[in-house]
Each structure stands twice: as C-alpha cells, then as structure tokens.
Design a protein around this motif. Structure first.
Motif, PDB file in Angstrom:
ATOM      1  N   UNK A 137      35.201  14.972  68.384  1.00 38.80           N
ATOM      2  CA  UNK A 137      36.420  14.184  68.194  1.00 38.80           C
ATOM      3  C   UNK A 137      36.955  13.719  69.539  1.00 38.80           C
ATOM      4  N   UNK A 138      36.208  13.955  70.600  1.00 37.24           N
ATOM      5  CA  UNK A 138      36.591  13.434  71.908  1.00 37.24           C
ATOM      6  C   UNK A 138      37.552  14.315  72.677  1.00 37.24           C
ATOM      7  N   UNK A 139      37.863  15.507  72.124  1.00 30.06           N
ATOM      8  CA  UNK A 139      38.910  16.321  72.762  1.00 30.06           C
ATOM      9  C   UNK A 139      38.464  16.891  74.104  1.00 30.06           C
ATOM     10  N   UNK A 140      37.175  17.261  74.211  1.00 29.96           N
ATOM     11  CA  UNK A 140      36.699  17.776  75.495  1.00 29.96           C
ATOM     12  C   UNK A 140      36.659  16.670  76.543  1.00 29.96           C
ATOM     13  N   UNK A 141      36.314  15.454  76.105  1.00 29.35           N
ATOM     14  CA  UNK A 141      36.301  14.319  77.036  1.00 29.35           C
ATOM     15  C   UNK A 141      37.707  14.077  77.589  1.00 29.35           C
ATOM     16  N   UNK A 142      38.698  14.184  76.703  1.00 31.25           N
ATOM     17  CA  UNK A 142      40.082  14.001  77.141  1.00 31.25           C
ATOM     18  C   UNK A 142      40.423  15.027  78.224  1.00 31.25           C
ATOM     19  N   UNK A 143      39.994  16.275  78.005  1.00 27.30           N
ATOM     20  CA  UNK A 143      40.282  17.333  78.975  1.00 27.30           C
ATOM     21  C   UNK A 143      39.583  17.070  80.301  1.00 27.30           C
ATOM     22  N   UNK A 144      38.325  16.593  80.218  1.00 22.30           N
ATOM     23  CA  UNK A 144      37.580  16.301  81.449  1.00 22.30           C
ATOM     24  C   UNK A 144      38.203  15.133  82.210  1.00 22.30           C
ATOM     25  N   UNK A 145      38.805  14.186  81.473  1.00 25.97           N
ATOM     26  CA  UNK A 145      39.489  13.074  82.147  1.00 25.97           C
ATOM     27  C   UNK A 145      40.724  13.597  82.879  1.00 25.97           C
ATOM     28  N   UNK A 146      41.487  14.482  82.197  1.00 28.18           N
ATOM     29  CA  UNK A 146      42.674  15.049  82.843  1.00 28.18           C
ATOM     30  C   UNK A 146      42.261  15.889  84.046  1.00 28.18           C
TER      31      UNK A 146
ATOM     32  N   UNK B 206      40.405  24.681  85.696  1.00 31.44           N
ATOM     33  CA  UNK B 206      39.632  24.400  84.483  1.00 31.44           C
ATOM     34  C   UNK B 206      38.835  25.635  84.079  1.00 31.44           C
ATOM     35  N   UNK B 207      38.943  25.987  82.805  1.00 33.63           N
ATOM     36  CA  UNK B 207      38.152  27.091  82.260  1.00 33.63           C
ATOM     37  C   UNK B 207      37.128  26.488  81.313  1.00 33.63           C
ATOM     38  N   UNK B 208      35.851  26.855  81.522  1.00 32.08           N
ATOM     39  CA  UNK B 208      34.755  26.184  80.816  1.00 32.08           C
ATOM     40  C   UNK B 208      34.347  26.944  79.567  1.00 32.08           C
ATOM     41  N   UNK B 209      33.838  26.196  78.604  1.00 34.24           N
ATOM     42  CA  UNK B 209      33.364  26.820  77.375  1.00 34.24           C
ATOM     43  C   UNK B 209      32.199  27.771  77.656  1.00 34.24           C
TER      44      UNK B 209
ATOM     45  N   UNK C 250      43.693  23.993  82.387  1.00 38.92           N
ATOM     46  CA  UNK C 250      42.989  23.274  81.336  1.00 38.92           C
ATOM     47  C   UNK C 250      41.901  24.190  80.789  1.00 38.92           C
ATOM     48  N   UNK C 251      41.941  24.463  79.491  1.00 43.55           N
ATOM     49  CA  UNK C 251      40.943  25.361  78.910  1.00 43.55           C
ATOM     50  C   UNK C 251      40.156  24.622  77.837  1.00 43.55           C
TER      51      UNK C 251
ATOM     52  N   UNK D 125      49.908  24.559  80.213  1.00 40.74           N
ATOM     53  CA  UNK D 125      48.557  24.779  79.703  1.00 40.74           C
ATOM     54  C   UNK D 125      48.169  23.721  78.679  1.00 40.74           C
ATOM     55  N   UNK D 126      46.982  23.203  78.835  1.00 39.92           N
ATOM     56  CA  UNK D 126      46.384  22.325  77.837  1.00 39.92           C
ATOM     57  C   UNK D 126      45.110  23.018  77.368  1.00 39.92           C
ATOM     58  N   UNK D 127      45.060  23.328  76.090  1.00 38.61           N
ATOM     59  CA  UNK D 127      44.026  24.210  75.558  1.00 38.61           C
ATOM     60  C   UNK D 127      43.319  23.466  74.440  1.00 38.61           C
ATOM     61  N   UNK D 128      42.010  23.302  74.549  1.00 33.65           N
ATOM     62  CA  UNK D 128      41.252  22.572  73.532  1.00 33.65           C
ATOM     63  C   UNK D 128      40.540  23.571  72.629  1.00 33.65           C
ATOM     64  N   UNK D 129      40.644  23.376  71.325  1.00 29.25           N
ATOM     65  CA  UNK D 129      39.953  24.270  70.404  1.00 29.25           C
ATOM     66  C   UNK D 129      39.641  23.550  69.099  1.00 29.25           C
ATOM     67  N   UNK D 130      38.733  24.151  68.317  1.00 26.95           N
ATOM     68  CA  UNK D 130      38.490  23.639  66.962  1.00 26.95           C
ATOM     69  C   UNK D 130      38.950  24.659  65.927  1.00 26.95           C
ATOM     70  N   UNK D 131      39.709  25.683  66.390  1.00 24.52           N
ATOM     71  CA  UNK D 131      40.089  26.790  65.531  1.00 24.52           C
ATOM     72  C   UNK D 131      41.594  26.734  65.235  1.00 24.52           C
TER      73      UNK D 131
END
Lengths: 279, 259
Positions: free
Chosen positions: B53-62, B89-92, B166-167, B197-203
């Motif tokens: 859904x592009x959420x990780x790309x958004x985080x990488x842009x930030x 940045x914290x990586x998956x 950024x996580x 904090x900006x935290x990306x998840x699918x959960x």
C-alpha cells in the motif's frame, strides 16, 4: 529483564549414564574406527602386493621419512625440502593476496576500475595455471622465480574473485543504516564493506592456498632440485615407493597445517563468526 | 473519532507526496498519490495498511532514502534532502552489523558523528539499559533472539538522540507472543523518552495499542491515505478493553471496503 527472560535461548547439557550404544555412536570412537580400518586395509593391500612392489607398508613410509630427516637428499634434509616448498608458497601466496584482494575490493567499489580490470581478468581466468609452466620456464628459467610465478598466477584468481563477490553481496540496506546514522561513503566502506567481505576473503584465501600447493608441486615435478615435489619425482625415478608416498603424506600434513593457520587468522579477525562455525 | 488535518506547529510535515518508480527504464509504477500528513511533536502516529500500500515507501521518503517525485517533507520546517542522523530509522529486517557487538551496534551513530569514545560508551550504556538489554553488551547479533535484535535496532536509532523516530514494520518478523511483549516495551520506551514517532505496520491491534493517531492507507497502489483515527484511550492500554475492541471493529469495517 523479566520479560526478556523468555527470549533467552539456553543450551542445556544433559548428563546421561555411559552405555555401549553411546560409545558405539560416539564421534571420536567412529573417527578412530575409520582411521584404523583405513591403515589396516592399506597394510593388507601392501602385504598382498596388490600393486606388486608399488605400495609400501605404512611403517616403511614412516621409516623412510625418519631416514630422510637425517640423510640429506640433494644437499637438504626432509625439513629443508619442506621449507623449500613452503617458502615458495609463502612468497607467491603473499604477493598474490596482497595485490589481488585490494584489487578485488576496488573492482567492487569503483566501476571504472571494474570496467578496466574485468575484461582482462575474464580473459585470463579460464586458463589453467599449470598451462603457464612452460612459458614461465622460458621467461624466468628453472629457478625460484618461475615457481613463484606459477603460484601467483594460480592463487590470484580465487583471491580476487572472492574479495570482489564478498563486497558485491553485502546487504544494501546496511548502507542505508550508515547513512541514517550520519555516516558518509567512507564510513560505508570502512564500517560495512570491509567487515562484511572478510569471511568471503578468507574463503578465497583458503581456496588459493590449496591451489598454491597444486601449483608448487607441478612446478617442482617439472624442474627442481629441492622441495616435496622433487622428493616425489626422485622416489619415482629411483623406484622407491616409500619415498613417493612419504612425500605425499608430508604434503598433506603441511598443507593442512597452513590451512589451519589461515582459519586461526580468520577467527582472530572475525570473532563474530566463531560461534556460528562451532555449532 | 474521524478527524481532519489538525492545525498548529508540525514536527513532521508531508505535503502532497507523490512517488512514481520507473522500472527497467520504461514501466512506471505509481506508488504514492498526494499524501499529506502532519505529525506533532512527541506524537505517536501509526500508518496502518496492508502489504503493497506504499506505506514503507512513504517512510523511506521521510527518512530521506528516497526522493519524492512530487511534494516535499519538512522536519521542523527544514526540507528533507537526504538521510541524516536527526531521524532514527528502525528496519523491518533489523539490519544489525553482524561484526559488531550489541555495544558496537548501539554506539555506531555517535561514533560516526565523532563523539569521543568515553562519551559514546555512556550514551550506548544508557540506551542499552533503556531497551532492557543490560548484560548483553558484548553479545553478537547472532546470539540474540529476534525480539532482542530489534531492541538493539531501537537502541541504535535512539542513541543518536533523533528528534523523529521512524519504525518500518519493526516487529513483522516476530512471533505473536514476542510481538506483544515488544509492543508493550515500545510503549514503555516511548513514555520514558518521548520522541515524535512514525510507526508503520499492517497489524490493527499493534496500531491501536500504540498510536495517538492512526492513518490508514488504501489497500492498493497508488497508495492513498484513507481515514485518520484519533485514539484517545488511556495508557497502558488493554487489548480486551471495550473501547479498544469498538475502535478495532470500526477500523476493520472501514478497511474492508477498500480491500
């Protein structure tokens, strides 16, 4: 601390009583059985003259080696011949690795270096190092230089290739980590490229070392007055199989020792790999 | 609970971010479409969306690791032009340095910025303690479990004292039990040392458990922002709380429409 306790992996060593089945399946016991079986089979084959007089009994080989320690062949004792071969390898191997490893790293890091070196390298790579023996003798004569030259030719390829691939296979996101932490290109190379490539470089050095032994033997078989290859070829000419087999055994021992030394160096340089290997 | 963009000084300001990747020279992949998002200082915002859904790309842009095709990102009014230590940045995939100990990993940020050895040892010790890894300073990453590895990842990002954390799906590789522990730990760490904090998840549960605000993404490319939810539940939160479950139901209902 309490909530991470459940994440800590523990290795539990169980104590069990000694049983016959445990002895029979013990690793060291099986090593012993296999070695004993090998030497027995060898001795029986020698006594039964399977290869007529071409196969000495194991104790004859030991005796021959013992004798060569004290009675010089072509002016050198056994240790002198071992040193002659080892010295050639050390010189050739050191020169090759000191040039090839940095060159491989630079090829991986800089595309201009890569574009210049890669085609030459690809052209020479498929040529077996032993194909160079004759031309080496024509160029450098039958002295030390031609033997060292063959070793350099043979060990250059694996040293360069593994250093090159070691850098190429680094996880690219690790560079992102360095950048996010405030590092620059220089930090990427020092903190990520080099340490990540170390294991591959050492794998290349190990391969290079075994190739170096093939090269020095071939060169000594063709022309030499010293070295372990010389002992083997002399034994053949004198029809003394114990000398030939003795030379082979010593080569195996010395090559094994050198490979252990490189492994030791690797454990020293890459301590993080120690526990991975020992599992 | 739905909410529009709120006014006031934003710590992170994303304005009309569009990203188009060009693959193999020709094929264009439209990943993000006009994303605008403001995050306030010390706010915990979760971007929730399914895979792709592009959420990780958004985080990488930030983070500055990708440049947007259109639009811009500002941190404290300063436009982001590349990766930098003021964002952690914290990586998956953890992305620890296998050749460094826990201490060596955590002190890497200060080391790269030229902080003297004694000082950066103190900084590292502080953050190792914060993430609960006392006693593991001299362990190598392969000796740690997944949860402990990501604790190192978090400590390493914190050690640069970034203004923004950024996580990127940090607990995606963990089993459910460890993941739950790590969510609690994340909440604890954030309450101890507040950061934006900006935290990306699918959960969904992870999102509701942690967030002040949840931004959901539509489930297809190009990624668009779907709905923004404010989570006003008191902390520490309970997964079985009625209000928790109600919000969970609301988000699930709304998401299914777009999937």
């Amino acid at each position: 601390m309490v909530d991470i306790a459940n994440e800590i992996k523990q290795q539990v060593q169980e104590r069990r009583p000694l049983t016959l089945a445990m002895i029979l399946t013990n690793r060291w016991f099986l090593y012993g059985v296999s070695m004993l079986a090998f030497f027995l089979a060898w001795d029986m084959a020698a006594v039964a003259r399977v290869f007529s007089s071409g196969l000495p009994r194991p104790y004859e080989v030991v005796l021959q080696l013992w004798r060569m320690m004290f009675d010089p062949l072509a002016g050198k004792s056994l240790l002198g011949h071992i040193w002659a071969s080892t010295q050639r390898i050390l010189i050739g191997f050191t020169i090759a690795s000191l040039v090839a490893v940095p060159l491989g790293l630079m090829m991986a890091l800089n595309r201009y270096v890569n574009a210049i070196v890669k085609p030459l390298f690809d052209l020479l790579k498929p040529m077996p190092p032993l194909a160079w023996i004759s031309i080496a003798i024509l160029w450098f004569g039958i002295g030390e230089t031609s033997k060292v030259f063959i070793i350099i030719i043979g060990t250059f390829v694996p040293c360069l290739l593994d250093a090159y691939n070691g850098v190429r296979l680094v996880e690219p996101e690790l560079y992102d980590v360095i950048r996010m932490l405030g590092g620059n290109r220089r930090h990427e190379i020092i903190q990520v490229c080099f340490p990540a490539a170390f294991p591959a470089i050492f794998a290349g050095l190990q391969i290079a070392l075994s190739i170096a032994w093939s090269c020095v033997l071939a060169a000594e078989l063709v022309s030499a007055r010293s070295g372990l290859g010389f002992i083997i070829i002399l034994g053949m000419n004198l029809s003394r199989p114990a000398m030939v087999v003795g030379g082979m055994v010593v080569i195996a021992l010395v090559a094994w020792t050198m490979s252990q030394l490189v492994s030791g160096l690797e454990r020293f340089v890459c301590p993080w790999k120690r526990e991975i290997d020992s599992r | 609970m739905r909410e529009e963009r709120h006014p006031g000084q934003a710590k992170i300001e994303c304005k009309d971010i569009t990203k188009v990747f060009i693959q193999k020279g020709k094929q264009r992949v439209h990943v993000l479409d006009h994303i605008s998002l403001d995050v306030k200082e010390n706010e915990f915002v979760v971007i929730l969306g399914p895979g792709q859904s592009g959420k990780s790309t958004l985080l990488r842009i930030i983070a500055g690791l990708e440049t947007p095709t259109e639009g811009h990102v500002r941190i404290d009014g300063q436009e982001v032009e590349g990766p930098g230590p003021e964002r952690g940045l914290v990586f998956q995939g953890y992305m620890l340095f296998a050749w460094k100990t826990v201490l060596g990993n955590v002190e890497m940020g200060p080391k790269l910025r030229g902080v003297p050895k004694k000082e950066r040892r103190e900084i590292a010790a502080h953050y190792i303690h914060l993430v609960g890894l006392d006693g593991f300073e001299n362990h190598y990453p392969h000796q740690l479990s997944g949860g402990m590895k990501q604790r190192v990842g978090i400590a390493r990002a914190y050690a640069n004292n970034p203004q923004v954390m950024l996580l990127d799906e940090p607990f995606g590789q963990l089993d459910a039990q460890t993941r739950y522990f790590m969510e609690k730990e994340t909440a604890r760490i954030w309450e101890t040392e507040k950061r934006t904090i900006l935290f990306v998840t699918n959960n969904i549960d992870e999102a509701i458990y942690l967030a002040d605000r949840i931004v959901t993404m539509e489930g297809k490319l190009p990624g668009r922002m779907h709905v923004v939810y404010r989570v006003d539940l008191p902390r520490p939160r309970e997964h079985t709380d009625m209000a928790f479950l109600k919000l969970r139901h609301e988000i699930t209902e709304a998401s299914e429409l777009t999937l």
